[in-house]
Design an enzyme around this catalytic site. Structure first.
Site, mmCIF file in Angstrom:
data_model
loop_
_atom_site.group_PDB
_atom_site.id
_atom_site.type_symbol
_atom_site.label_atom_id
_atom_site.label_comp_id
_atom_site.label_asym_id
_atom_site.label_seq_id
_atom_site.Cartn_x
_atom_site.Cartn_y
_atom_site.Cartn_z
ATOM 1 N N ARG A 132 -27.038 -67.777 57.232
ATOM 2 C CA ARG A 132 -27.300 -68.852 57.966
ATOM 3 C C ARG A 132 -27.933 -68.115 59.379
ATOM 4 N NH1 ARG A 132 -22.835 -71.299 58.042
ATOM 5 N NH2 ARG A 132 -23.567 -72.949 56.648
ATOM 6 N N ALA A 133 -27.569 -66.775 59.630
ATOM 7 C CA ALA A 133 -28.244 -66.442 60.761
ATOM 8 C C ALA A 133 -29.625 -66.022 60.721
ATOM 9 C CB ALA A 133 -27.419 -64.725 61.230
#
Length: 709
Positions: free
Chosen positions: A278-279
């Site tokens: 997700r980062a």
């Protein structure tokens, strides 16, 4: 309509640059996933978020659709799909506020009770998630949100839909929104699952510059004196920002994210050892939005750097004791080693215009140079401005001592000026009493056994002991007697059904009387308060004891963070007692308070018990249903003042009579033991647990094994 403080009036050169930039990037690209703003009270967090709504482009919706369907791509599963009419209606973007005390029915919606009872019709009444679709969902004090509401937000954020299966209703509708949360870290931390759902996070602090603070007050007073005139004066600046957001949204699809930029983003995320993917995705989206905001057609180094500073700090935390932050020197070294465009990024294609006001735009601020004393923590704490009740106008550089995320081993030291533990203090006041020998550092926190209070209580919602709470599974119903809580619909209908003929019912619907109403009885989990009262005098083994007890307290606090408990710490030494750690669930604050504990001097046992009793009394006022457990760590000696032992026993007896449940950990060591702790345990009506050397795991184990009567 009450005027909202203008966004441009909050933003000025150097103030709240990161907060404003994060909010504007999410306004340009809602897919980023929202913003979490962390900071002390009075730093314009709520004011800035509410002001953003006025800048958002209007939303085009299907006429009379309660779920804000897009006419260009209406949701085929929309509950109002059968009633959709041709055409389109434009309305302002919504800012929906989710109160921390909201009920589950209000958040996700439920059966329309009035229609069900009056007409016998099953109709779904939308909740706040439906209202926030294609807009902003704002949660103030998001860290205080109950776990069952956090679960609902997590489901909606992950799926982009809200599903309701309850009270005979089966409905699913779109729920895509920009989630914005604000919080004060001193009031507790956020669940890791929800923290990761925020695309960006920023830290804010009040300005330390006198001139900036004066400007904050000047603007606040001007707004309060004549809101309409103040808003009109800042209108051109707000309209220019709104136009720029709309232009950036339109340009967003055309912004190129080259392979070199993707490789740089992946290298940054890998180097900072963030969990999951997700980062990377959020950083890429934020970088594209940053380029669009500045009118660039291609993502470059500056865009990646700005995005990483906002998207990565909160994803680097392995446990709640880790400080949120980013090493910007490392970030620069990584980006310098990538094959990105050597030429500096070009300015906005449409010119170098700037919004009105102070003549600068927050997203155009040069990146702040890293301070020498911030190495390893980065610049996650954004400079912000704030007044006592909200809006801000400018800031000075942040004081490093105010960083709320500093770990225990780098926390500001022991002079007491920043509220950290390090010197003694007057009981309840924390007044310094001078330097003293310091105990060593605590060991690594460890996993503790579950401590569950015996029976079923009625405390604050948590994740530890069984209790009758406002959340959890429904286990029964009770007659309405002026109480509060959700209505148990089935039990209410069942109670009213036998009386319909007697009440003259002739048509559809149900004839209800007040005595028919039943409230749901729900069983969930409650949280507790564990308050340590620790002897920090120069008694035998005090230094080793303090190291181990501090480790145990940190371990209990880590467990409390996961289970929503509170933990506090009182120490006594010399002639006074100090509330080193006020009852809290915030691990960041605990790490600072417990960094250094003074050891030495006489043993004012009575003062420690008095302060512990006063702390419990205050907490009972704040949280009347939270059951406390007082853990007294002592060898039973009392050497401060005249008749010290007898006085300590009298105070202990008073605590027992006040209903405080206690546990005495006997730290007496040596071949010849006086057994003084046994007399104290009898006065407290507490269980006595002898612990040779007070091993940290034994301390925590004893607390977990103790059941509160």
């Amino acid at each position: 309509m009450v005027p909202t403080f203008p966004f441009s009036a909050v933003v000025s050169p150097g103030d709240a640059a990161d907060m404003a930039q994060a909010l504007l990037l999410c306004a340009v690209s809602p897919e980023i996933g929202g913003v979490l703003v962390r900071g002390e009270k009075g730093t314009a967090k709520s004011t800035t978020v509410r002001a953003l709504a006025a800048l958002l482009p209007p939303v085009t919706v299907v006429p009379d659709c309660r779920f804000s369907c897009d006419p260009a791509a209406p949701d085929p599963a929309c509950p109002d799909a059968a009633a959709h009419r041709p055409g389109a209606v434009e309305r302002p973007a919504r800012l929906v506020e989710l109160p921390v005390g909201a009920t589950e029915d209000r958040v996700i919606g439920s059966l329309h009770l009035q229609r069900a009872l009056a007409a016998g019709v099953t109709e779904y009444e939308p909740g706040l998630l439906a209202a926030a679709h294609r807009g902003l969902l704002y949660v103030d004090e998001v860290n205080l949100l109950h776990d069952h509401l956090v679960d609902l937000l997590l489901d909606a954020a992950a799926m982009g839909r809200s599903t309701v299966e309850r009270d005979g209703v089966s409905v699913a509708h779109a729920a895509r929104f920009v989630l914005v949360g604000t919080m004060n870290p001193e009031e507790g931390e956020l669940r890791p699952q929800l923290l990761d759902r925020f695309g960006l996070t920023v830290e804010v602090a009040a300005p330390r510059d006198a001139g900036a603070r004066a400007e904050v007050v000047r603007r606040r007073l001007a707004f309060d004196a004549d809101p309409d005139a103040f808003t009109a004066a800042w209108g051109p600046a707000d309209r220019e920002l709104a136009a720029r957001i709309a232009a950036a949204r339109a340009a967003l699809p055309a912004v190129e994210l080259p392979d070199a930029a993707l490789a740089a983003i992946a290298a940054v995320c890998t180097a900072f050892d963030v969990d999951g993917m997700r980062a990377d995705i959020v950083t890429a989206r934020a970088a594209v939005a940053h380029a669009a905001w500045h009118g660039r057609e291609r993502v470059g180094r500056e865009d990646i750097r700005a995005a990483a500073r906002l998207a990565l700090p909160h994803r680097r935390r392995r446990n709640p004791f880790d400080a949120p932050g980013l090493d910007e020197e490392l970030l620069d070294r990584i980006l310098d080693g990538q094959d990105l465009d050597p030429e500096p990024p070009q300015g906005r294609a449409r010119g170098d215009e700037q919004p009105a006001g102070d003549g600068a735009d927050p997203a155009d601020q040069p990146e702040q140079a890293e301070r020498p004393d911030d190495a390893g923590a980065g610049d996650a704490a954004a400079r912000s401005a704030g007044s006592a009740d909200g809006p801000a106008a400018g800031t000075g550089p942040q004081d490093p001592a105010e960083d709320p995320g500093r770990p225990a081993d780098t926390a500001a030291g022991t002079d007491g000026t920043d509220g950290t533990a390090g010197t003694g203090g007057t009981a309840g006041q924390g007044r310094p009493v001078g330097p003293g020998p310091q105990a060593g550092t605590a060991g690594d926190p460890f996993r503790t056994r579950l401590f569950a209070v015996r029976g079923v209580g009625a405390g604050e919602a948590g994740r530890r002991s069984r209790a009758v709470t406002s959340t959890g599974r429904t286990v029964g119903a009770e007659p309405f007697g002026g109480g509060t809580g959700p209505v148990h619909l089935t039990a209410t209908v069942r109670a009213a059904a036998p009386h319909q003929l007697a009440r003259g019912r002739t048509g559809p619907g149900l004839v209800l009387a007040g005595r028919d109403v039943r409230l749901a009885v729900r069983e969930g989990r409650e949280s507790n308060l564990v308050l340590f009262c620790v002897d920090a005098s120069g008694s035998m083994g005090a230094r080793a004891r303090m190291d181990q007890v501090r480790t145990a307290v940190l371990s209990l606090l880590l467990d409390a963070y996961q289970r929503r408990d509170k933990v506090g710490l009182v120490t006594f030494r010399g002639s006074e007692a100090t509330l080193v750690l006020p009852p809290t669930g915030s691990v960041d604050v605990a790490a600072r308070r417990l960094a250094e504990l003074p050891v030495g001097g006489r043993t004012p046992l009575a003062e420690g018990l008095l302060l512990a009793g006063e702390t419990v009394r205050r907490e009972r006022i704040r949280d009347p249903r939270r059951r406390p457990l007082l853990v007294v760590v002592t060898d039973g000696r009392a050497t401060a003042g005249q008749d010290a032992v007898a006085r300590s026993l009298r105070v202990a007896g008073h605590l027992a009579r006040s209903g405080v449940s206690s546990l005495v950990l006997d730290c007496e060591t040596g071949r010849f033991r006086m057994g003084l702790a046994r007399g104290l345990s009898r006065a407290l009506q507490a269980e006595l647990v002898p612990l040779a050397g007070v091993r940290a795991d034994e301390v925590a184990g004893a607390v977990r094994a103790r059941e509160v009567a």
